[in-house]
Design a protein around this motif. Structure first.
Motif, short mmCIF file in Angstrom:
data_model
loop_
_atom_site.label_atom_id
_atom_site.label_comp_id
_atom_site.label_asym_id
_atom_site.label_seq_id
_atom_site.Cartn_x
_atom_site.Cartn_y
_atom_site.Cartn_z
N ALA A 159 0.84 -1.20 0.00
CA ALA A 159 0.00 0.00 0.00
C ALA A 159 0.88 1.25 0.00
O ALA A 159 1.90 1.30 0.70
CB ALA A 159 -0.91 0.00 1.23
N PHE A 160 0.48 2.24 -0.78
CA PHE A 160 1.25 3.47 -0.91
C PHE A 160 0.37 4.68 -0.59
O PHE A 160 -0.87 4.61 -0.67
CB PHE A 160 1.82 3.61 -2.32
N VAL A 161 1.02 5.78 -0.25
CA VAL A 161 0.30 7.01 0.04
C VAL A 161 1.17 8.19 -0.37
O VAL A 161 2.40 8.11 -0.30
CB VAL A 161 -0.07 7.08 1.55
N ASP A 162 0.54 9.27 -0.81
CA ASP A 162 1.27 10.48 -1.19
C ASP A 162 1.32 11.45 -0.02
O ASP A 162 0.37 11.54 0.77
CB ASP A 162 0.59 11.15 -2.38
N ARG A 163 2.40 12.20 0.06
CA ARG A 163 2.56 13.16 1.15
C ARG A 163 1.39 14.14 1.21
O ARG A 163 0.84 14.41 2.28
CB ARG A 163 3.88 13.92 0.97
N GLU A 164 1.01 14.71 0.06
CA GLU A 164 -0.05 15.71 0.04
C GLU A 164 -1.40 15.13 0.45
O GLU A 164 -2.24 15.82 1.04
CB GLU A 164 -0.15 16.36 -1.33
N ASP A 165 -1.61 13.87 0.14
CA ASP A 165 -2.85 13.20 0.55
C ASP A 165 -2.93 13.15 2.07
O ASP A 165 -3.99 13.40 2.67
CB ASP A 165 -2.88 11.78 -0.04
N VAL A 166 -1.79 12.85 2.72
CA VAL A 166 -1.76 12.79 4.18
C VAL A 166 -1.95 14.18 4.78
O VAL A 166 -2.69 14.36 5.75
CB VAL A 166 -0.43 12.18 4.66
N VAL A 167 -1.31 15.18 4.18
CA VAL A 167 -1.44 16.55 4.68
C VAL A 167 -2.89 17.01 4.60
O VAL A 167 -3.42 17.63 5.53
CB VAL A 167 -0.53 17.52 3.89
N ARG A 168 -3.56 16.68 3.50
CA ARG A 168 -4.97 17.07 3.35
C ARG A 168 -5.85 16.40 4.40
O ARG A 168 -6.78 17.00 4.94
CB ARG A 168 -5.47 16.72 1.95
N TYR A 169 -5.55 15.14 4.67
CA TYR A 169 -6.35 14.43 5.68
C TYR A 169 -6.20 15.09 7.05
O TYR A 169 -7.19 15.32 7.76
CB TYR A 169 -5.92 12.97 5.76
N VAL A 170 -4.97 15.39 7.43
CA VAL A 170 -4.74 16.03 8.72
C VAL A 170 -5.44 17.39 8.77
O VAL A 170 -6.07 17.74 9.78
CB VAL A 170 -3.23 16.20 8.99
N SER A 171 -5.38 18.15 7.68
CA SER A 171 -6.00 19.48 7.66
C SER A 171 -7.52 19.41 7.76
O SER A 171 -8.16 20.37 8.20
CB SER A 171 -5.60 20.23 6.38
N SER A 172 -8.10 18.26 7.37
CA SER A 172 -9.57 18.14 7.44
C SER A 172 -10.06 18.13 8.88
O SER A 172 -11.26 18.31 9.13
CB SER A 172 -10.02 16.86 6.72
N PHE A 173 -9.17 17.92 9.84
CA PHE A 173 -9.52 17.93 11.26
C PHE A 173 -9.23 19.29 11.90
O PHE A 173 -9.33 19.41 13.12
CB PHE A 173 -8.76 16.83 11.99
N ARG A 174 -8.84 20.27 11.10
CA ARG A 174 -8.54 21.58 11.67
C ARG A 174 -9.82 22.20 12.23
O ARG A 174 -10.83 22.28 11.53
CB ARG A 174 -7.94 22.50 10.61
N PRO A 175 -9.81 22.65 13.48
CA PRO A 175 -11.00 23.27 14.07
C PRO A 175 -11.43 24.50 13.27
O PRO A 175 -10.59 25.18 12.66
CB PRO A 175 -10.53 23.66 15.48
N SER A 176 -12.71 24.78 13.28
CA SER A 176 -13.23 25.90 12.51
C SER A 176 -12.66 27.24 12.98
O SER A 176 -12.56 28.19 12.21
CB SER A 176 -14.76 25.93 12.62
N PRO A 241 -14.33 13.23 8.79
CA PRO A 241 -14.58 13.54 7.39
C PRO A 241 -15.34 12.42 6.69
O PRO A 241 -15.18 11.25 7.02
CB PRO A 241 -13.17 13.69 6.81
N SER A 242 -16.14 12.79 5.72
CA SER A 242 -16.86 11.80 4.92
C SER A 242 -16.28 11.80 3.52
O SER A 242 -15.47 12.64 3.17
CB SER A 242 -18.35 12.13 4.89
N GLY A 243 -16.75 10.89 2.71
CA GLY A 243 -16.26 10.83 1.33
C GLY A 243 -15.11 9.87 1.21
O GLY A 243 -15.05 8.86 1.91
N PRO A 244 -14.15 10.15 0.32
CA PRO A 244 -13.05 9.23 0.06
C PRO A 244 -12.26 8.88 1.30
O PRO A 244 -11.72 7.79 1.42
CB PRO A 244 -12.17 9.99 -0.94
N ASP A 245 -12.17 9.81 2.26
CA ASP A 245 -11.37 9.57 3.45
C ASP A 245 -12.21 9.13 4.63
O ASP A 245 -11.83 9.26 5.78
CB ASP A 245 -10.58 10.83 3.84
#
Length: 269
Positions: A159-176, A241-245
């Motif tokens: 299994a592989f993952v891209d750096r930017e994909d991981v960064v986006r996932y972490v940012s999706s938890f950023r408080p409003s 988050p919902s959707g792909p992640d």
């Protein structure tokens, strides 16, 4: 194993994740190691003047690797893994003498150590110290486990993952209410670097793409990630988050019972 702590940058997560060797030991030089293999009698237990040890050279080398590394696997340490499989009881005994417990996942071919706890629940003397994953590192691990399971379900051997994909996932938890976008992204990238150093992300030919180590699942059990993610969501007042992640599948799989059983939730100092 890495010997660095994982500073808390978010709320108290109550998570001891890995135990690290306190002494700052340099990595064994591979050239010298191979030379020793050639010069030493592999069945000899007397390796230097005054040596009263009872292990052969290969067994000692595997023991040292277990003490120094966060984990060993058939892929990352093939020689030591073979020795461990053949002499598991003997190496387990040596670790037990140090109040350490050997954990072996033969299906995934991964082995690691953890601090032993007495039957009364009291703490033994330890040569390890506990370090909790940071908020961002926890989120990275959640995402990696999700991606690893998705890959296995699809029949992929790796299994592989891209750096930017991981960064986006972490940012999706950023408080409003969070406004330090640049700082949050920097922490996310630092978290990725920490996971790489821990050996749970393996570099490829590209600096932006990583292979997910098979050790992620047994080392980071489902029960622990459930608690950590719930704590993060509650503290940040965000939703998963919902959707792909979507992480729903991460927490809804009968096979996870085995992962929880083989993983270790060590306790805080």
């Amino acid at each position: 194993m890495s010997v660095e702590t994982h500073p808390e940058t978010g709320p108290e997560l109550g998570s001891e994740v890995e135990s690290e060797v306190e002494s700052d030991v340099q990595d064994i030089d591979l050239v010298d190691d191979e030379l020793l293999d050639e010069l030493l009698d592999e069945h000899s237990v007397s390796l230097f003047e005054g040596d009263e040890g009872g292990l052969e050279y290969a067994q000692r080398r595997a023991l040292v690797t277990l003490l120094k590394q966060r984990f060993i696997s058939a892929r990352t340490h093939p020689r030591d893994w073979r020795v461990l499989v053949e002499h598991e009881r003997l190496l387990r005994s040596r670790l037990n003498d140090l109040f350490l417990d050997l954990q072996v996942d033969r299906a995934r071919e991964v082995a690691w150590k953890r601090q032993a706890t007495s039957e009364t629940g009291s703490r033994f003397p330890t040569m390890l110290y506990d370090a909790a994953w940071s908020r961002e590192e926890t989120l990275v691990l959640v995402h990696l486990r999700d991606r690893l399971r998705a890959g296995v379900a699809s029949g992929d051997a790796r299994a592989f993952v891209d750096r930017e994909d991981v960064v986006r996932y972490v940012s999706s938890f950023r408080p409003s209410h969070a406004t330090d976008v640049a700082g949050d992204e920097k922490r996310a990238r630092n978290a990725i670097a920490g996971i790489v150093k821990a050996g749970l992300l393996i570099g490829t030919g590209s600096e932006e793409r990583f292979e997910i180590s098979e050790a992620v699942e047994p080392l980071i059990p489902l029960e622990l990630l459930q608690d950590l993610l719930a704590a993060l969501v509650a503290a940040n007042d965000t939703e998963v988050p919902s959707g792909p992640d979507d992480t729903a599948d991460l927490f809804d799989d009968e096979a996870d019972a085995d992962a929880t059983a083989t993983g270790d939730r060590a306790e805080e100092q």
